[in-house]
Design a protein around this motif. Structure first.
Motif, PDB file in Angstrom:
ATOM      1  N   HIS A  13      22.298  -5.342   2.611  1.00  0.00           N
ATOM      2  CA  HIS A  13      22.050  -4.451   3.742  1.00  0.00           C
ATOM      3  C   HIS A  13      20.572  -4.114   3.942  1.00  0.00           C
ATOM      4  CE1 HIS A  13      26.323  -3.925   2.884  1.00  0.00           C
ATOM      5  NE2 HIS A  13      26.420  -3.741   4.179  1.00  0.00           N
ATOM      6  N   HIS A  14      19.705  -4.670   3.095  1.00  0.00           N
ATOM      7  CA  HIS A  14      18.266  -4.401   3.181  1.00  0.00           C
ATOM      8  C   HIS A  14      17.670  -5.056   4.420  1.00  0.00           C
ATOM      9  CE1 HIS A  14      14.111  -3.847   2.008  1.00  0.00           C
ATOM     10  NE2 HIS A  14      13.913  -5.151   1.935  1.00  0.00           N
ATOM     11  N   VAL A  15      16.837  -4.302   5.111  1.00  0.00           N
ATOM     12  CA  VAL A  15      16.092  -4.816   6.249  1.00  0.00           C
ATOM     13  C   VAL A  15      14.619  -4.751   5.850  1.00  0.00           C
ATOM     14  CG1 VAL A  15      15.570  -4.533   8.695  1.00  0.00           C
ATOM     15  CG2 VAL A  15      17.840  -3.911   7.827  1.00  0.00           C
ATOM     16  N   PRO A  16      14.005  -5.902   5.545  1.00  0.00           N
ATOM     17  CA  PRO A  16      12.626  -5.879   5.064  1.00  0.00           C
ATOM     18  C   PRO A  16      11.648  -5.359   6.113  1.00  0.00           C
ATOM     19  CG  PRO A  16      13.608  -8.066   4.784  1.00  0.00           C
ATOM     20  CD  PRO A  16      14.559  -7.248   5.599  1.00  0.00           C
ATOM     21  N   SER A  17      10.631  -4.665   5.637  1.00  0.00           N
ATOM     22  CA  SER A  17       9.516  -4.264   6.497  1.00  0.00           C
ATOM     23  C   SER A  17       8.695  -5.499   6.825  1.00  0.00           C
ATOM     24  CB  SER A  17       8.591  -3.300   5.752  1.00  0.00           C
ATOM     25  OG  SER A  17       9.268  -2.164   5.324  1.00  0.00           O
ATOM     26  N   PRO A  68       0.811  -1.224   0.000  1.00  0.00           N
ATOM     27  CA  PRO A  68       0.000   0.000   0.000  1.00  0.00           C
ATOM     28  C   PRO A  68       0.846   1.277   0.000  1.00  0.00           C
ATOM     29  CG  PRO A  68      -0.926  -1.574   1.537  1.00  0.00           C
ATOM     30  CD  PRO A  68       0.395  -2.143   1.074  1.00  0.00           C
ATOM     31  N   ALA A  69       2.094   1.190   0.421  1.00  0.00           N
ATOM     32  CA  ALA A  69       2.998   2.341   0.400  1.00  0.00           C
ATOM     33  C   ALA A  69       3.771   2.433  -0.918  1.00  0.00           C
ATOM     34  CB  ALA A  69       3.984   2.257   1.568  1.00  0.00           C
ATOM     35  N   CYS A  70       3.437   1.605  -1.875  1.00  0.00           N
ATOM     36  CA  CYS A  70       4.097   1.469  -3.179  1.00  0.00           C
ATOM     37  C   CYS A  70       5.331   0.585  -3.039  1.00  0.00           C
ATOM     38  CB  CYS A  70       4.382   2.828  -3.814  1.00  0.00           C
ATOM     39  SG  CYS A  70       2.833   3.689  -4.244  1.00  0.00           S
ATOM     40  N   TYR A  71       6.428   0.913  -3.697  1.00  0.00           N
ATOM     41  CA  TYR A  71       7.654   0.121  -3.598  1.00  0.00           C
ATOM     42  C   TYR A  71       8.646   0.842  -2.691  1.00  0.00           C
ATOM     43  CZ  TYR A  71       6.117  -2.523  -7.700  1.00  0.00           C
ATOM     44  OH  TYR A  71       5.426  -3.310  -8.571  1.00  0.00           O
ATOM     45  N   GLY A  72       9.657   0.136  -2.255  1.00  0.00           N
ATOM     46  CA  GLY A  72      10.681   0.787  -1.455  1.00  0.00           C
ATOM     47  C   GLY A  72      11.655  -0.210  -0.886  1.00  0.00           C
ATOM     48  N   PHE A  73      12.654   0.336  -0.240  1.00  0.00           N
ATOM     49  CA  PHE A  73      13.594  -0.500   0.494  1.00  0.00           C
ATOM     50  C   PHE A  73      14.226   0.320   1.598  1.00  0.00           C
ATOM     51  CE2 PHE A  73      16.240   1.246  -2.906  1.00  0.00           C
ATOM     52  CZ  PHE A  73      17.433   1.572  -2.275  1.00  0.00           C
ATOM     53  N   SER A  74      14.763  -0.383   2.571  1.00  0.00           N
ATOM     54  CA  SER A  74      15.473   0.231   3.694  1.00  0.00           C
ATOM     55  C   SER A  74      16.785  -0.513   3.858  1.00  0.00           C
ATOM     56  CB  SER A  74      14.677   0.082   4.997  1.00  0.00           C
ATOM     57  OG  SER A  74      13.419   0.690   4.884  1.00  0.00           O
ATOM     58  N   PHE A 123      24.391   4.050   8.935  1.00  0.00           N
ATOM     59  CA  PHE A 123      23.523   4.869   8.097  1.00  0.00           C
ATOM     60  C   PHE A 123      22.278   4.055   7.772  1.00  0.00           C
ATOM     61  CE2 PHE A 123      22.193   5.922   3.703  1.00  0.00           C
ATOM     62  CZ  PHE A 123      21.913   7.270   3.846  1.00  0.00           C
ATOM     63  N   GLN A 124      21.117   4.703   7.886  1.00  0.00           N
ATOM     64  CA  GLN A 124      19.866   4.069   7.482  1.00  0.00           C
ATOM     65  C   GLN A 124      19.264   4.889   6.353  1.00  0.00           C
ATOM     66  OE1 GLN A 124      16.930   3.302  10.501  1.00  0.00           O
ATOM     67  NE2 GLN A 124      15.500   2.464   9.042  1.00  0.00           N
ATOM     68  N   TYR A 125      18.925   4.187   5.275  1.00  0.00           N
ATOM     69  CA  TYR A 125      18.255   4.774   4.118  1.00  0.00           C
ATOM     70  C   TYR A 125      16.890   4.129   4.028  1.00  0.00           C
ATOM     71  CZ  TYR A 125      17.038   5.416  -0.817  1.00  0.00           C
ATOM     72  OH  TYR A 125      16.399   5.727  -1.985  1.00  0.00           O
ATOM     73  N   GLN A 126      15.857   4.957   3.955  1.00  0.00           N
ATOM     74  CA  GLN A 126      14.508   4.462   3.719  1.00  0.00           C
ATOM     75  C   GLN A 126      13.961   5.231   2.526  1.00  0.00           C
ATOM     76  OE1 GLN A 126      13.091   5.520   7.672  1.00  0.00           O
ATOM     77  NE2 GLN A 126      12.713   3.354   8.051  1.00  0.00           N
ATOM     78  N   GLY A 127      13.551   4.515   1.500  1.00  0.00           N
ATOM     79  CA  GLY A 127      13.001   5.152   0.316  1.00  0.00           C
ATOM     80  C   GLY A 127      11.705   4.486  -0.100  1.00  0.00           C
ATOM     81  N   ILE A 128      10.734   5.305  -0.471  1.00  0.00           N
ATOM     82  CA  ILE A 128       9.458   4.835  -1.014  1.00  0.00           C
ATOM     83  C   ILE A 128       9.319   5.465  -2.397  1.00  0.00           C
ATOM     84  CG2 ILE A 128       6.941   4.867  -0.762  1.00  0.00           C
ATOM     85  CD1 ILE A 128       8.249   3.174   1.378  1.00  0.00           C
ATOM     86  N   PHE A 129       9.009   4.633  -3.386  1.00  0.00           N
ATOM     87  CA  PHE A 129       8.950   5.112  -4.768  1.00  0.00           C
ATOM     88  C   PHE A 129       7.949   4.283  -5.551  1.00  0.00           C
ATOM     89  CE2 PHE A 129      12.680   2.615  -3.690  1.00  0.00           C
ATOM     90  CZ  PHE A 129      12.544   1.484  -4.481  1.00  0.00           C
ATOM     91  N   ASP A 130       7.703   4.682  -6.807  1.00  0.00           N
ATOM     92  CA  ASP A 130       6.640   4.069  -7.607  1.00  0.00           C
ATOM     93  C   ASP A 130       7.085   2.944  -8.526  1.00  0.00           C
ATOM     94  OD1 ASP A 130       4.620   5.670  -6.588  1.00  0.00           O
ATOM     95  OD2 ASP A 130       4.957   7.242  -8.069  1.00  0.00           O
ATOM     96  N   THR A 131       8.358   2.797  -8.769  1.00  0.00           N
ATOM     97  CA  THR A 131       8.814   1.779  -9.723  1.00  0.00           C
ATOM     98  C   THR A 131       9.334   0.559  -8.984  1.00  0.00           C
ATOM     99  OG1 THR A 131      11.071   2.642  -9.796  1.00  0.00           O
ATOM    100  CG2 THR A 131       9.493   3.569 -11.362  1.00  0.00           C
ATOM    101  N   ASP A 132       9.461  -0.540  -9.685  1.00  0.00           N
ATOM    102  CA  ASP A 132      10.043  -1.706  -9.033  1.00  0.00           C
ATOM    103  C   ASP A 132      11.534  -1.444  -8.775  1.00  0.00           C
ATOM    104  OD1 ASP A 132      11.739  -2.748 -11.215  1.00  0.00           O
ATOM    105  OD2 ASP A 132       9.902  -3.440 -12.154  1.00  0.00           O
ATOM    106  N   PHE A 133      12.106  -2.288  -7.949  1.00  0.00           N
ATOM    107  CA  PHE A 133      13.482  -2.079  -7.487  1.00  0.00           C
ATOM    108  C   PHE A 133      14.490  -2.080  -8.633  1.00  0.00           C
ATOM    109  CE2 PHE A 133      17.446  -4.008  -5.756  1.00  0.00           C
ATOM    110  CZ  PHE A 133      17.850  -2.918  -5.002  1.00  0.00           C
ATOM    111  N   ASP A 134      14.317  -2.947  -9.616  1.00  0.00           N
ATOM    112  CA  ASP A 134      15.253  -2.991 -10.742  1.00  0.00           C
ATOM    113  C   ASP A 134      15.277  -1.654 -11.479  1.00  0.00           C
ATOM    114  OD1 ASP A 134      15.804  -5.617 -10.116  1.00  0.00           O
ATOM    115  OD2 ASP A 134      14.794  -6.467 -11.865  1.00  0.00           O
ATOM    116  N   LYS A 135      14.098  -1.122 -11.797  1.00  0.00           N
ATOM    117  CA  LYS A 135      14.018   0.145 -12.519  1.00  0.00           C
ATOM    118  C   LYS A 135      14.568   1.276 -11.668  1.00  0.00           C
ATOM    119  CE  LYS A 135      11.235   3.109 -15.417  1.00  0.00           C
ATOM    120  NZ  LYS A 135      12.432   3.792 -15.849  1.00  0.00           N
ATOM    121  N   TYR A 136      14.219   1.304 -10.393  1.00  0.00           N
ATOM    122  CA  TYR A 136      14.726   2.343  -9.489  1.00  0.00           C
ATOM    123  C   TYR A 136      16.255   2.334  -9.488  1.00  0.00           C
ATOM    124  CZ  TYR A 136      15.660   5.015  -5.249  1.00  0.00           C
ATOM    125  OH  TYR A 136      16.134   5.940  -4.355  1.00  0.00           O
TER     126      TYR A 136
END
Length: 185
Positions: free
Chosen positions: A148-152, A36-42, A94-107
């Motif tokens: 380094h990804h920590v899944p939600s 529901p938050a679209c795509y993303g990774f942390s 360092f923690q990076y959290q990004g939410i975006f509209d494309t799949d991870f490959d395209k991003y």
């Protein structure tokens, strides 16, 4: 299965341990699921000792780039980014959290192309283990992120599955109606 068309009802999605319902393969391995938050990774990664100030300075570089050209990051179809530096023991992480509209490959491909074209390096260059050849090797970039990804385990959307472009369009429409109503008075 989520209803990607119903933005009128908030939605929450519990995500299984490991980050996938059913593993779908993309060009660089498993695709993180759309929620529901679209795509993303942390990611959480150790900062190269002495590079915390460089990370904070990089935030100012991106701030200036967006101020100079508000569309500079548009290709990434971002909703939000959040960066944090925090201590664990004597080390900085360092923690990076990004939410975006494309799949991870395209991003990933868009990010590598964007940073290569603009001359702005990714903040990840300040993190231990980040590949030096990231501009020419998107696969190495992906491997670092996956390591380094920590899944939600839960993601929520007040207006689920709505793209950043749809939000901007709705706000432009709101502004146009507001202007029209002001002119009618």
């Amino acid at each position: 299965m989520p209803n990607d068309d119903d933005w009128t009802r908030p939605a929450a999605m519990a995500i299984p341990k490991g980050g996938y319902f059913e593993e779908e393969r993309g060009r660089y391995g498993p695709i993180f699921p759309k929620t529901p938050a679209c795509y993303g990774f942390s990611i959480i990664a150790k900062v190269i000792p002495g590079r915390e100030d460089a990370i904070r300075e990089h935030g100012k570089v991106l701030e200036a780039a967006v101020a100079a050209d508000p569309t500079v990051l548009e290709v990434l179809k971002l909703h939000y980014l959040r960066w944090q530096v925090f201590p664990i023991g004597d080390d900085q992480y360092f923690q990076y959290q990004g939410i975006f509209d494309t799949d991870f490959d395209k991003y990933t491909e868009d990010a590598v192309a964007l940073f290569s074209a603009t001359g702005i390096d990714t903040v990840f260059t300040n993190l231990e283990g980040f590949p030096e050849d990231w501009k020419t090797n998107p696969g190495a970039f992906v491997e670092f992120v996956r390591k380094h990804h920590v899944p939600s385990f839960l993601e929520y959307g007040e207006y689920p599955y709505v793209t950043a472009d749809e939000v901007k369009k709705a706000l432009r429409l709101k502004a146009a109606f507001s202007t029209m109503l002001d002119q009618m008075q």
